[in-house]
Design an enzyme around this catalytic site. Structure first.
Site, PDB file in Angstrom:
ATOM      1  N   HIS A 241      27.228 -14.865  -0.171  1.00 35.20           N
ATOM      2  CA  HIS A 241      26.759 -13.671   0.531  1.00 35.20           C
ATOM      3  C   HIS A 241      27.925 -12.848   1.062  1.00 35.20           C
ATOM      4  O   HIS A 241      28.688 -13.303   1.903  1.00 35.20           O
ATOM      5  CB  HIS A 241      25.850 -14.096   1.694  1.00 35.20           C
ATOM      6  N   HIS A 283      28.442  -3.112   3.521  1.00 34.60           N
ATOM      7  CA  HIS A 283      27.031  -3.360   3.800  1.00 34.60           C
ATOM      8  C   HIS A 283      26.403  -2.318   4.705  1.00 34.60           C
ATOM      9  O   HIS A 283      25.360  -1.745   4.401  1.00 34.60           O
ATOM     10  CB  HIS A 283      26.863  -4.753   4.426  1.00 34.60           C
TER      11      HIS A 283
END
Length: 483
Positions: A241, A283
């Site tokens: 991740h 992100h």
């Protein structure tokens, strides 16, 4: 995906790749097979060396190679000589296997190798899967590349489950899917890599160093393209991740490297455009949390984004890390290994998606990128522009009919949150029956890995890829080898 708490950890462990069974196709002994049709199960080369000469299509490049007594013998007189013979054809997905025997060796460090991407003429660079006579040493098995500068780039090492030594037949095999490969030793999965350096025309081969090695029952079989559905008994696919967000500053090249060394098969990252339309790996919608700057990503130019420090917020040791462009990340993956699970973050126009697709194609990475998004339109645009790219739909909560939307969007995977999946775990059978994998995010604890593996989940997105890789290794030790 929503961000979980980060704790700095960086264990670098070895994991195992999924084994794939291959249908057998009979070919005349001592001959090569070169049918014009292609597809899974096609036998490209098959020889038991029952003749007296090298089979058609075999090219001795260096060293001594001869067929006698029903075997192919290769000899290298010194540790500085890599005797080579090539055969086969360029394939993206294939299995190469043989029975091998060290007849003699200068020492326990000498080796034989299956060539998995070797120019037919033997020129460098070439990629190989190696076994030493001392196969149970920590580097008894290796994946390595001989570079253009005639040096070695050894990407992965590990021990074989048993010793080869001299005078003993061992069955060796490697399965390759693009940059991914797995070593099998006497039917047991022993080592994997995501770092095979592939070329546009490399074929298969055999190599010998400082030894005489004989080979029998050589076969090259074309495999189906890599499936994302996990076979029974195979380990979970590890998706790091934002790289390895528990161990390094997320969505940076150093985080990708930690994930890669920790055993991640896919590096999961996010992409969105700068003010001037350059795709960047970040992100949040702003740079405030993960850099020393402020402002919305889409309001900052590429020059402004390039100037930001994206590492100091995590730890002083990472000061000076930058927000990578998508192009820079793809170049890093192509050079250093690993595939990309790329999340198109937030709403994108078709033109913005086209820029992402063009960047992937320009870097020759269409075979190593998996696109996911919460945004249905982004997936529709991707399919219209690049139907060859596998797609996944991210969901916080499960759809009322995951199979229907998977078919509508041409999904290769359906990717719910852990909480969302837990509310509706029974749907996994229907998704698998429809050919759709299930990858769950973002899961960082062994008890949940165990539960999700038992439920039939195919992959996990985790902040701790090294730990999940280690858990996978232990899982394989508990699971009977299946080939």
């Amino acid at each position: 995906m929503s961000r979980l708490p980060i704790r700095a950890q960086s264990a670098l462990l070895t994991s195992a790749l999924i084994a794939v069974s291959v249908p057998s196709v009979a070919i005349a002994a001592g001959a090569t097979a070169t049918p014009t049709a292609s597809g899974a199960g096609r036998v490209v080369v098959s020889s038991d060396f029952s003749g007296t000469a090298l089979p058609s299509g075999f090219k001795a490049v260096d060293g001594t190679w001869q067929v006698k007594d029903g075997r192919l013998y290769g000899t290298s007189a010194s540790s500085g000589q890599q005797s080579r013979i090539t055969f086969g054809e360029h394939l993206n997905d294939f299995r190469v296997e043989a029975t091998a025997r060290f007849e003699s060796a200068l020492d326990s460090g000498r080796w034989a190798a299956l060539g998995i991407d070797v120019p037919a003429g033997g020129a460098v660079p070439w990629s190989i899967a190696t076994m030493r006579t001392g196969t149970t040493a920590s580097n008894g098995l290796e994946f390595a590349q001989r570079t253009t500068s005639e040096t070695w780039n050894v990407t992965d090492t590990g021990p074989a489950p048993t010793a080869a030594g001299t005078g003993k037949d061992v069955k060796i095999a490697v399965e390759v899917h693009g940059a991914q490969a797995v070593w099998f030793f006497d039917g047991k999965e022993a080592l994997r890599t995501s770092k095979v350096v592939r070329s546009a025309a490399g074929v298969q081969g055999l190599l010998v160093n400082g030894a005489t090695v004989s080979f029998d029952d050589l076969k090259v079989t074309e495999l189906a393209a890599r499936s994302y559905i996990r076979p029974a008994g195979a380990p979970l696919t590890v998706n790091g991740h934002r790289g390895a967000a528990a161990a390094a500053p997320e969505n940076t090249l150093v985080s990708d490297e930690v994930a890669r060394r920790g055993g991640a098969e896919f590096i999961e990252n996010d992409v969105q455009p700068s003010k001037d339309g350059v795709p960047y790996v970040i992100h949040d919608s702003t740079v405030d949390r993960t850099t020393n700057g402020t402002g919305a990503v889409r309001s900052l130019t590429s020059a402004q984004l390039n100037a930001l420090d994206a590492g100091s917020w995590f730890a002083p040791a990472y000061a000076g890390e930058r927000i990578p462009t998508l192009a820079a990340q793809l170049r890093d993956l192509k050079t250093r290994g690993g595939d990309l699970l790329l999340e198109i973050k937030g709403a994108h126009t078709k033109a913005e998606v086209a820029t992402i697709v063009d960047t992937i194609r320009a870097n020759g990475m269409t075979g190593r990128v998996f696109v996911q998004s919460f945004e249905v339109d982004a997936l529709r645009y991707t399919y219209e522009l690049a139907p060859e790219l596998p797609l996944a739909l991210l969901r916080d909560k499960m759809d009322s009919d995951p199979v229907a939307i998977s078919k509508e969007l041409h999904l290769a995977s359906y990717n719910p949150s852990d909480a969302g999946f837990s509310a509706k775990p029974g749907v996994i059978g229907a998704l698998h029956a429809a050919g759709v994998a299930v990858t769950v995010w973002t899961v960082d604890t062994a008890d949940r890995w165990k539960a999700l593996e038992a439920a039939g989940v195919d992959g996990i997105i985790t902040n701790r890829p090294a730990e999940l890789s280690g858990w996978n290794a232990a899982f394989l030790q508990r699971t009977p080898a299946g080939l």
